[in-house]
Design an enzyme around this catalytic site. Structure first.
Site, PDB file in Angstrom:
ATOM      1  N   ARG A 194       0.899  -1.167   0.000  1.00 11.68           N
ATOM      2  CA  ARG A 194       0.000   0.000   0.000  1.00 11.68           C
ATOM      3  C   ARG A 194       0.923   1.199   0.000  1.00 11.68           C
ATOM      4  O   ARG A 194       1.649   1.435   0.974  1.00 11.68           O
ATOM      5  CB  ARG A 194      -0.913  -0.016   1.222  1.00 11.68           C
ATOM      6  CG  ARG A 194      -1.644   1.289   1.384  1.00 11.68           C
ATOM      7  CD  ARG A 194      -2.851   1.206   2.280  1.00 11.68           C
ATOM      8  NE  ARG A 194      -3.959   0.559   1.603  1.00 11.68           N
ATOM      9  CZ  ARG A 194      -5.224   0.599   2.024  1.00 11.68           C
ATOM     10  NH1 ARG A 194      -5.526   1.253   3.136  1.00 11.68           N
ATOM     11  NH2 ARG A 194      -6.184   0.003   1.352  1.00 11.68           N
ATOM     12  N   HIS A 247      -6.970   1.256  -6.827  1.00 10.72           N
ATOM     13  CA  HIS A 247      -7.230   0.303  -5.737  1.00 10.72           C
ATOM     14  C   HIS A 247      -7.866  -0.941  -6.358  1.00 10.72           C
ATOM     15  O   HIS A 247      -9.034  -1.248  -6.129  1.00 10.72           O
ATOM     16  CB  HIS A 247      -8.166   0.966  -4.715  1.00 10.72           C
ATOM     17  CG  HIS A 247      -8.202   0.283  -3.388  1.00 10.72           C
ATOM     18  ND1 HIS A 247      -7.447  -0.831  -3.089  1.00 10.72           N
ATOM     19  CD2 HIS A 247      -8.918   0.562  -2.265  1.00 10.72           C
ATOM     20  CE1 HIS A 247      -7.693  -1.199  -1.844  1.00 10.72           C
ATOM     21  NE2 HIS A 247      -8.582  -0.373  -1.322  1.00 10.72           N
ATOM     22  N   GLN A 303      -9.837  -3.684  -4.351  1.00  7.17           N
ATOM     23  CA  GLN A 303     -11.144  -3.244  -3.894  1.00  7.17           C
ATOM     24  C   GLN A 303     -12.213  -3.478  -4.965  1.00  7.17           C
ATOM     25  O   GLN A 303     -13.320  -3.919  -4.678  1.00  7.17           O
ATOM     26  CB  GLN A 303     -11.079  -1.741  -3.554  1.00  7.17           C
ATOM     27  CG  GLN A 303     -12.399  -1.167  -3.091  1.00  7.17           C
ATOM     28  CD  GLN A 303     -12.811  -1.677  -1.722  1.00  7.17           C
ATOM     29  OE1 GLN A 303     -12.032  -1.610  -0.785  1.00  7.17           O
ATOM     30  NE2 GLN A 303     -14.020  -2.190  -1.596  1.00  7.17           N
ATOM     31  N   ASP A 310     -17.136   7.443  -2.225  1.00  4.21           N
ATOM     32  CA  ASP A 310     -15.950   7.219  -1.383  1.00  4.21           C
ATOM     33  C   ASP A 310     -15.693   8.518  -0.627  1.00  4.21           C
ATOM     34  O   ASP A 310     -16.291   9.567  -0.926  1.00  4.21           O
ATOM     35  CB  ASP A 310     -14.753   6.826  -2.272  1.00  4.21           C
ATOM     36  CG  ASP A 310     -13.516   6.414  -1.474  1.00  4.21           C
ATOM     37  OD1 ASP A 310     -13.630   6.157  -0.252  1.00  4.21           O
ATOM     38  OD2 ASP A 310     -12.420   6.361  -2.075  1.00  4.21           O
ATOM     39  N   CYS A 353     -16.319   1.674  -0.348  1.00  3.58           N
ATOM     40  CA  CYS A 353     -15.195   0.790   0.001  1.00  3.58           C
ATOM     41  C   CYS A 353     -14.856   0.852   1.487  1.00  3.58           C
ATOM     42  O   CYS A 353     -14.217  -0.052   2.007  1.00  3.58           O
ATOM     43  CB  CYS A 353     -13.981   1.141  -0.850  1.00  3.58           C
ATOM     44  SG  CYS A 353     -13.306   2.788  -0.533  1.00  3.58           S
ATOM     45  N   ARG A 382     -13.694  -8.628   0.501  1.00  4.84           N
ATOM     46  CA  ARG A 382     -12.267  -8.340   0.349  1.00  4.84           C
ATOM     47  C   ARG A 382     -11.446  -9.613   0.590  1.00  4.84           C
ATOM     48  O   ARG A 382     -10.470  -9.863  -0.105  1.00  4.84           O
ATOM     49  CB  ARG A 382     -11.815  -7.227   1.319  1.00  4.84           C
ATOM     50  CG  ARG A 382     -12.397  -5.851   1.044  1.00  4.84           C
ATOM     51  CD  ARG A 382     -11.972  -5.268  -0.296  1.00  4.84           C
ATOM     52  NE  ARG A 382     -10.534  -5.208  -0.474  1.00  4.84           N
ATOM     53  CZ  ARG A 382      -9.734  -4.267   0.030  1.00  4.84           C
ATOM     54  NH1 ARG A 382     -10.241  -3.272   0.734  1.00  4.84           N
ATOM     55  NH2 ARG A 382      -8.422  -4.277  -0.190  1.00  4.84           N
TER      56      ARG A 382
HETATM   57  N1   CP Z   1     -11.311  -0.231   1.642  1.00  4.55           N
HETATM   58  C1   CP Z   1     -10.073  -0.325   2.137  1.00  4.55           C
HETATM   59  O1   CP Z   1      -9.102  -0.530   1.420  1.00  4.55           O
HETATM   60  O2   CP Z   1     -10.004  -0.217   3.487  1.00  4.55           O
HETATM   61  P1   CP Z   1      -8.680  -0.064   4.341  1.00  4.55           P
HETATM   62  O3   CP Z   1      -8.110   1.289   4.064  1.00  4.55           O
HETATM   63  O4   CP Z   1      -9.151  -0.210   5.758  1.00  4.55           O
HETATM   64  O5   CP Z   1      -7.709  -1.139   3.967  1.00  4.55           O
HETATM   65  N1  NVA Z   2      -9.804   6.827  -1.602  1.00  7.40           N
HETATM   66  C1  NVA Z   2      -9.480   6.333  -0.294  1.00  7.40           C
HETATM   67  C2  NVA Z   2      -9.717   4.855  -0.220  1.00  7.40           C
HETATM   68  C3  NVA Z   2      -9.451   4.241   1.116  1.00  7.40           C
HETATM   69  C4  NVA Z   2      -9.636   2.762   1.121  1.00  7.40           C
HETATM   70  C5  NVA Z   2      -8.038   6.670   0.028  1.00  7.40           C
HETATM   71  O1  NVA Z   2      -7.184   6.534  -0.854  1.00  7.40           O
HETATM   72  O2  NVA Z   2      -7.769   7.069   1.149  1.00  7.40           O
END
Ligand code: CP
Ligand code: NVA
Length: 312
Positions: A112, A139, A142, A230, A269, A297
């Site tokens: 990440r 992502h 997701q 989101d 998400c 997930r």
């Molecule tokens: N939706 C998602 O990726 O959640 P987290 O940021 O908790 O991993």
């Molecule tokens: N768009 C959000 C998604 C979190 C899962 C971010 O990048 O923070």
């Protein structure tokens, strides 16, 4: 002779539609096969037996962290998890060197990352599969879970209409990547300043993606089979006040849901900011499938991992 390049899972636009379909069907089958089992019990085929996944987090996570961990256990494998700040990566060790070291120690790497370039560089120098567990530009994991959730509730997504309302962010980008692969329509409503990525839209158009963009959430949602939003402020965004001001008209509430198809689903998400991008009424309402989406997930991650390991 050089080793074959590993199966990275970085962006949905790089994946063949048939491969994405294979991953979705495997996820559904795996979920069905273990219905009612304790969550820690491995699947019968244990496709990750003897394999270890390294997870690197440059940003916070609940769902991605726990679902990948649970997924590897259910696949019969193991995990090593670290926040990037605790690694030498956090003190400036190059990502290229990190890739080469971890490739000697584990069988796959999930990252990440703050910057998508880091994901690409990690993959370039890794001799084991690299999975994008969210970057500033996408992502993909997701969206596999989201499409699985949609199909569980409403059948094949091909030919259906999904509406994205709000920030044209990383999650929106991955929907844009997926639309031409599976043949669903995607209507996007965002403020002009937080428009989806033009490169993603251009690429989708080249692939005959059926995508519309605009600034009116009602136009996007009218007749949609699913409404998705989101957070207005993603991890790493520093312009909080500007975002909240521009995105306020894009809140998903009962009035907006009412112009979608009667059977329309609501997805997010998570984490959600109740009272900002979505109201409690919608989050907790009968059209919301957010908890299935979160559970999926795990099932989606398992099939992404199995695909990376060449097991499907
Ligand atoms: N939706 C998602 O990726 O959640 P987290 O940021 O908790 O991993
Ligand atoms: N768009 C959000 C998604 C979190 C899962 C971010 O990048 O923070």
């Amino acid at each position: 002779m050089s080793a074959p390049s590993p199966r990275h899972f970085l962006d949905l636009w790089k994946l063949e539609g048939s491969e994405l379909r294979k991953i979705l069907e495997d996820a559904k089958a795996r979920k069905a096969a273990r219905a009612g089992w304790p969550k820690g019990k491995p699947d019968a085929d244990r496709p990750a037996d003897g394999r270890t996944l390294a997870m690197i987090f440059q940003k916070n996570s609940t769902r991605t962290r726990f679902s990948f961990d649970a997924a590897m256990r259910q696949l019969g494998g193991d995990v090593i998890i670290s926040n990037a700040v605790d690694m030498q990566l956090g003190r400036g060790e190059p990502i290229e060197d990190t890739a080469r070291v971890l490739s000697r120690m584990v069988d796959a790497i999930m990252i990440r990352a703050n910057s998508h370039e880091d994901v690409e560089r990690l993959a370039m120098w890794s001799s084991v599969p690299v999975i994008n567990g969210l970057s500033d530009r996408g992502h993909p994991c997701q969206i596999v879970a989201d499409l699985m959730t949609f199909e569980e509730h409403r059948g094949p997504v091909t030919g259906k209409t999904l509406a994205w309302v709000g920030d044209g962010n990383n999650v929106c980008s991955s929907f844009i990547h997926a639309a031409p692969k599976l043949g669903f329509r995607l209507n996007i409503a965002s403020p002009a300043v937080f428009h989806p990525d033009m490169m993603d839209l251009a690429r989708a158009a080249e692939q005959q993606g059926l995508i519309t963009t605009g600034h009116d959430p009602y136009d996007a949602v009218r007749g949609a089979d699913c409404v998705i939003t989101d957070t207005w402020v993603s991890m790493g965004d520093t312009d909080h006040d500007e975002r909240v001001e521009a995105l306020e008209p894009f809140q998903v509430d009962g009035r907006l849901m009412a112009v979608a198809n009667q059977e329309a689903l609501f997805m997010h998400c998570l984490p959600a900011h109740r009272g900002e991008e979505v109201t409690d009424e919608v989050m907790d309402g009968p059209q919301s499938v957010i908890w299935d989406e979160a559970e999926n997930r795990i099932h989606a991650q398992k099939s992404i991992l199995a695909w990376c390991f060449g097991a499907i």
